[in-house]
Design a protein around this motif. Structure first.
Motif, PDB file in Angstrom:
ATOM      1  N   ILE A 137     -63.088 -20.195 -30.100  1.00  0.00           N
ATOM      2  CA  ILE A 137     -64.094 -19.491 -30.883  1.00  0.00           C
ATOM      3  C   ILE A 137     -63.467 -19.081 -32.208  1.00  0.00           C
ATOM      4  O   ILE A 137     -62.432 -18.418 -32.227  1.00  0.00           O
ATOM      5  CB  ILE A 137     -64.598 -18.256 -30.116  1.00  0.00           C
ATOM      6  CG1 ILE A 137     -65.303 -18.693 -28.827  1.00  0.00           C
ATOM      7  CG2 ILE A 137     -65.540 -17.410 -30.978  1.00  0.00           C
ATOM      8  CD1 ILE A 137     -65.674 -17.558 -27.907  1.00  0.00           C
ATOM      9  N   SER A 138     -64.085 -19.488 -33.296  1.00  0.00           N
ATOM     10  CA  SER A 138     -63.477 -19.248 -34.612  1.00  0.00           C
ATOM     11  C   SER A 138     -64.250 -18.251 -35.458  1.00  0.00           C
ATOM     12  O   SER A 138     -63.956 -18.094 -36.643  1.00  0.00           O
ATOM     13  CB  SER A 138     -63.333 -20.567 -35.381  1.00  0.00           C
ATOM     14  OG  SER A 138     -64.596 -21.031 -35.830  1.00  0.00           O
ATOM     15  N   PHE A 139     -65.251 -17.590 -34.901  1.00  0.00           N
ATOM     16  CA  PHE A 139     -66.041 -16.601 -35.643  1.00  0.00           C
ATOM     17  C   PHE A 139     -66.669 -17.203 -36.902  1.00  0.00           C
ATOM     18  O   PHE A 139     -66.746 -16.569 -37.943  1.00  0.00           O
ATOM     19  CB  PHE A 139     -65.200 -15.376 -35.973  1.00  0.00           C
ATOM     20  CG  PHE A 139     -64.786 -14.602 -34.755  1.00  0.00           C
ATOM     21  CD1 PHE A 139     -65.575 -13.563 -34.266  1.00  0.00           C
ATOM     22  CD2 PHE A 139     -63.631 -14.921 -34.067  1.00  0.00           C
ATOM     23  CE1 PHE A 139     -65.214 -12.871 -33.120  1.00  0.00           C
ATOM     24  CE2 PHE A 139     -63.260 -14.234 -32.921  1.00  0.00           C
ATOM     25  CZ  PHE A 139     -64.048 -13.205 -32.448  1.00  0.00           C
ATOM     26  N   GLY A 140     -67.086 -18.469 -36.766  1.00  0.00           N
ATOM     27  CA  GLY A 140     -67.763 -19.147 -37.868  1.00  0.00           C
ATOM     28  C   GLY A 140     -66.836 -19.828 -38.845  1.00  0.00           C
ATOM     29  O   GLY A 140     -67.290 -20.621 -39.674  1.00  0.00           O
ATOM     30  N   TYR A 141     -65.536 -19.551 -38.768  1.00  0.00           N
ATOM     31  CA  TYR A 141     -64.594 -20.073 -39.764  1.00  0.00           C
ATOM     32  C   TYR A 141     -64.553 -21.599 -39.746  1.00  0.00           C
ATOM     33  O   TYR A 141     -64.512 -22.240 -40.800  1.00  0.00           O
ATOM     34  CB  TYR A 141     -63.200 -19.507 -39.511  1.00  0.00           C
ATOM     35  CG  TYR A 141     -62.194 -19.872 -40.579  1.00  0.00           C
ATOM     36  CD1 TYR A 141     -62.155 -19.171 -41.788  1.00  0.00           C
ATOM     37  CD2 TYR A 141     -61.278 -20.902 -40.380  1.00  0.00           C
ATOM     38  CE1 TYR A 141     -61.240 -19.500 -42.774  1.00  0.00           C
ATOM     39  CE2 TYR A 141     -60.356 -21.233 -41.358  1.00  0.00           C
ATOM     40  CZ  TYR A 141     -60.339 -20.533 -42.551  1.00  0.00           C
ATOM     41  OH  TYR A 141     -59.427 -20.861 -43.518  1.00  0.00           O
ATOM     42  N   LYS A 142     -64.581 -22.197 -38.546  1.00  0.00           N
ATOM     43  CA  LYS A 142     -64.594 -23.654 -38.436  1.00  0.00           C
ATOM     44  C   LYS A 142     -66.007 -24.193 -38.245  1.00  0.00           C
ATOM     45  O   LYS A 142     -66.314 -25.300 -38.691  1.00  0.00           O
ATOM     46  CB  LYS A 142     -63.700 -24.096 -37.277  1.00  0.00           C
ATOM     47  CG  LYS A 142     -62.211 -23.817 -37.521  1.00  0.00           C
ATOM     48  CD  LYS A 142     -61.339 -24.346 -36.403  1.00  0.00           C
ATOM     49  CE  LYS A 142     -59.863 -24.111 -36.694  1.00  0.00           C
ATOM     50  NZ  LYS A 142     -58.979 -24.623 -35.611  1.00  0.00           N
ATOM     51  N   ASP A 143     -66.845 -23.415 -37.587  1.00  0.00           N
ATOM     52  CA  ASP A 143     -68.223 -23.855 -37.339  1.00  0.00           C
ATOM     53  C   ASP A 143     -68.952 -24.195 -38.639  1.00  0.00           C
ATOM     54  O   ASP A 143     -69.802 -25.091 -38.670  1.00  0.00           O
ATOM     55  CB  ASP A 143     -69.014 -22.752 -36.621  1.00  0.00           C
ATOM     56  CG  ASP A 143     -68.389 -22.327 -35.316  1.00  0.00           C
ATOM     57  OD1 ASP A 143     -68.976 -22.580 -34.257  1.00  0.00           O
ATOM     58  OD2 ASP A 143     -67.295 -21.722 -35.354  1.00  0.00           O
ATOM     59  N   LYS A 144     -68.630 -23.474 -39.683  1.00  0.00           N
ATOM     60  CA  LYS A 144     -69.389 -23.623 -40.929  1.00  0.00           C
ATOM     61  C   LYS A 144     -69.375 -25.048 -41.461  1.00  0.00           C
ATOM     62  O   LYS A 144     -70.336 -25.493 -42.100  1.00  0.00           O
ATOM     63  CB  LYS A 144     -68.852 -22.671 -41.999  1.00  0.00           C
ATOM     64  CG  LYS A 144     -67.436 -22.917 -42.468  1.00  0.00           C
ATOM     65  CD  LYS A 144     -67.051 -21.935 -43.580  1.00  0.00           C
ATOM     66  CE  LYS A 144     -65.632 -22.135 -44.089  1.00  0.00           C
ATOM     67  NZ  LYS A 144     -64.642 -21.562 -43.161  1.00  0.00           N
ATOM     68  N   PHE A 145     -68.307 -25.776 -41.177  1.00  0.00           N
ATOM     69  CA  PHE A 145     -68.209 -27.142 -41.702  1.00  0.00           C
ATOM     70  C   PHE A 145     -69.195 -28.093 -41.026  1.00  0.00           C
ATOM     71  O   PHE A 145     -69.453 -29.185 -41.537  1.00  0.00           O
ATOM     72  CB  PHE A 145     -66.776 -27.655 -41.542  1.00  0.00           C
ATOM     73  CG  PHE A 145     -65.764 -26.860 -42.312  1.00  0.00           C
ATOM     74  CD1 PHE A 145     -65.790 -26.823 -43.706  1.00  0.00           C
ATOM     75  CD2 PHE A 145     -64.803 -26.125 -41.650  1.00  0.00           C
ATOM     76  CE1 PHE A 145     -64.862 -26.074 -44.423  1.00  0.00           C
ATOM     77  CE2 PHE A 145     -63.868 -25.371 -42.357  1.00  0.00           C
ATOM     78  CZ  PHE A 145     -63.902 -25.343 -43.745  1.00  0.00           C
ATOM     79  N   ASP A 146     -69.753 -27.702 -39.885  1.00  0.00           N
ATOM     80  CA  ASP A 146     -70.749 -28.531 -39.197  1.00  0.00           C
ATOM     81  C   ASP A 146     -72.127 -28.417 -39.835  1.00  0.00           C
ATOM     82  O   ASP A 146     -72.966 -29.312 -39.679  1.00  0.00           O
ATOM     83  CB  ASP A 146     -70.891 -28.118 -37.731  1.00  0.00           C
ATOM     84  CG  ASP A 146     -69.597 -28.197 -36.950  1.00  0.00           C
ATOM     85  OD1 ASP A 146     -68.634 -28.819 -37.441  1.00  0.00           O
ATOM     86  OD2 ASP A 146     -69.548 -27.625 -35.837  1.00  0.00           O
ATOM     87  N   TRP A 147     -72.383 -27.309 -40.495  1.00  0.00           N
ATOM     88  CA  TRP A 147     -73.756 -26.998 -40.891  1.00  0.00           C
ATOM     89  C   TRP A 147     -74.379 -27.978 -41.876  1.00  0.00           C
ATOM     90  O   TRP A 147     -75.575 -28.283 -41.747  1.00  0.00           O
ATOM     91  CB  TRP A 147     -73.833 -25.557 -41.411  1.00  0.00           C
ATOM     92  CG  TRP A 147     -73.872 -24.552 -40.295  1.00  0.00           C
ATOM     93  CD1 TRP A 147     -72.982 -24.454 -39.256  1.00  0.00           C
ATOM     94  CD2 TRP A 147     -74.836 -23.528 -40.080  1.00  0.00           C
ATOM     95  NE1 TRP A 147     -73.323 -23.416 -38.419  1.00  0.00           N
ATOM     96  CE2 TRP A 147     -74.462 -22.827 -38.906  1.00  0.00           C
ATOM     97  CE3 TRP A 147     -75.961 -23.111 -40.769  1.00  0.00           C
ATOM     98  CZ2 TRP A 147     -75.193 -21.753 -38.404  1.00  0.00           C
ATOM     99  CZ3 TRP A 147     -76.695 -22.028 -40.280  1.00  0.00           C
ATOM    100  CH2 TRP A 147     -76.311 -21.373 -39.113  1.00  0.00           C
ATOM    101  N   PRO A 148     -73.665 -28.508 -42.879  1.00  0.00           N
ATOM    102  CA  PRO A 148     -74.315 -29.519 -43.728  1.00  0.00           C
ATOM    103  C   PRO A 148     -74.852 -30.704 -42.923  1.00  0.00           C
ATOM    104  O   PRO A 148     -75.917 -31.239 -43.242  1.00  0.00           O
ATOM    105  CB  PRO A 148     -73.180 -29.940 -44.678  1.00  0.00           C
ATOM    106  CG  PRO A 148     -72.332 -28.718 -44.795  1.00  0.00           C
ATOM    107  CD  PRO A 148     -72.334 -28.143 -43.405  1.00  0.00           C
TER     108      PRO A 148
END
Length: 314
Positions: A137-148
């Motif tokens: 779990i990265s608190f959005g730090y890595k997840d954000k790159f999936d969003w585009p």
């Protein structure tokens, strides 16, 4: 075991909780709302009057499972999101960021406000939670790159003229704030709404750790930070939505509450203050007992910034 091993430590387990925990089927339950103190009257009203309708809607509304791959520490996993088409074909979509350990049904329950205005809903599972793959779990730090990639999927589904609003609460809000700063964010994203967001994870943990007895706060947080850097390659201070929004180019509504002891209003204020002055922004800053005014502000903001031909915001 997740990388942030302290999450399984009893002393730190109180750092994270959900006011509305899902039952075994993933739906809302009201028991926790009944345990809240006198300052949470609207939560009890919500539990009694609104949750049954939300649960009925979740049970009867068709959904789709969407996937796309992502890479973590050299391994490929499948990301997952739940898509709820609008009742009538729509170019408008609200993209929901997941709160910590909350299921998609809770997230989409709060996003029903948008569905009622004619939006599609895409609720994205955070890495290593719900149906998403991954081990950390990265608190959005890595997840954000999936969003585009998720946004491009929406645009392919809804076609030319597609528009999106980003919406999140708590960790979900922190995720969308980090997404806003991406240089490759599709221009179809027209606005963002963050409710009780995190300004900086290190600052938040420092605040929360002050209320945990019998631990050395400095030593404990240093150990957490060291483990995080070793396992995931970033520090607590790197998770900084208040810095990510500095390059945002979209209008933003920031919602905070003056008496939130869990995520202090100062966290949301730090995000609000760093949104560029050239970007339209607004803030709802009220007492904790105020969910309905927040819903009204959300509707008005979305109507004004994302579209013009939907029902009145009231």
């Amino acid at each position: 075991m997740h990388t942030l091993k302290f999450l399984n430590n009893r002393q730190f387990s109180i750092l994270f909780f959900a006011e509305y925990s899902p039952d075994k089927n993933g739906f809302f339950k009201s028991a926790s709302a009944n345990l809240l103190g006198p300052g949470y009257e609207s939560d009890r009203v919500l539990a009694k009057e609104e949750l049954p309708a939300i649960n009925s809607w979740l049970q009867t509304t068709p959904t789709q499972s969407w996937t796309q791959p992502f890479t973590e520490n050299g391994q490929t996993f499948q990301g997952h999101a739940t898509f709820i088409p609008a009742a009538q074909p729509s170019k408008l979509t609200v993209i929901v960021g997941q709160g910590y350990r909350t299921g998609w049904k809770i997230q989409t329950g709060f996003a029903k406000t948008f569905y009622d205005m004619g939006y599609n809903i895409l609720a994205i599972d955070a890495h290593a939670q719900n149906q998403a793959g991954g081990t950390t779990i990265s608190f959005g730090y890595k997840d954000k790159f999936d969003w585009p990639g998720w946004i491009n999927k929406i645009n392919a589904y809804t076609g030319p003229g597609s528009k999106q609003v980003l919406w999140g609460q708590s960790l979900g809000a922190a995720t969308i704030n980090q997404v806003e700063g991406l240089p490759n964010l599709p221009t179809s994203v027209k606005a963002a709404i963050s409710d009780a967001t995190i300004g900086n994870l290190e600052a938040l943990f420092n605040h929360l750790a002050q209320n945990i007895p019998f631990i050395d706060r400095v030593t404990a947080l240093a150990a957490i930070n060291h483990q995080l850097v070793m396992d995931q390659g970033f520090s607590l201070s790197d998770v900084s939505p208040q810095d990510s929004v500095k390059t945002s180019t979209m209008p933003e509504l920031v919602i905070t509450t003056q008496d939130d002891d869990f995520i202090p209003a100062a966290q949301s204020r730090a995000v609000f203050d760093n949104i560029p002055v050239t970007t339209k922004k607004a803030i709802v800053d009220s007492a904790r007992d105020s969910r309905r005014p927040h819903n009204g502000a959300t509707r008005k903001f979305a109507v004004h910034h994302a579209h013009s031909k939907l029902p009145s915001a009231g």
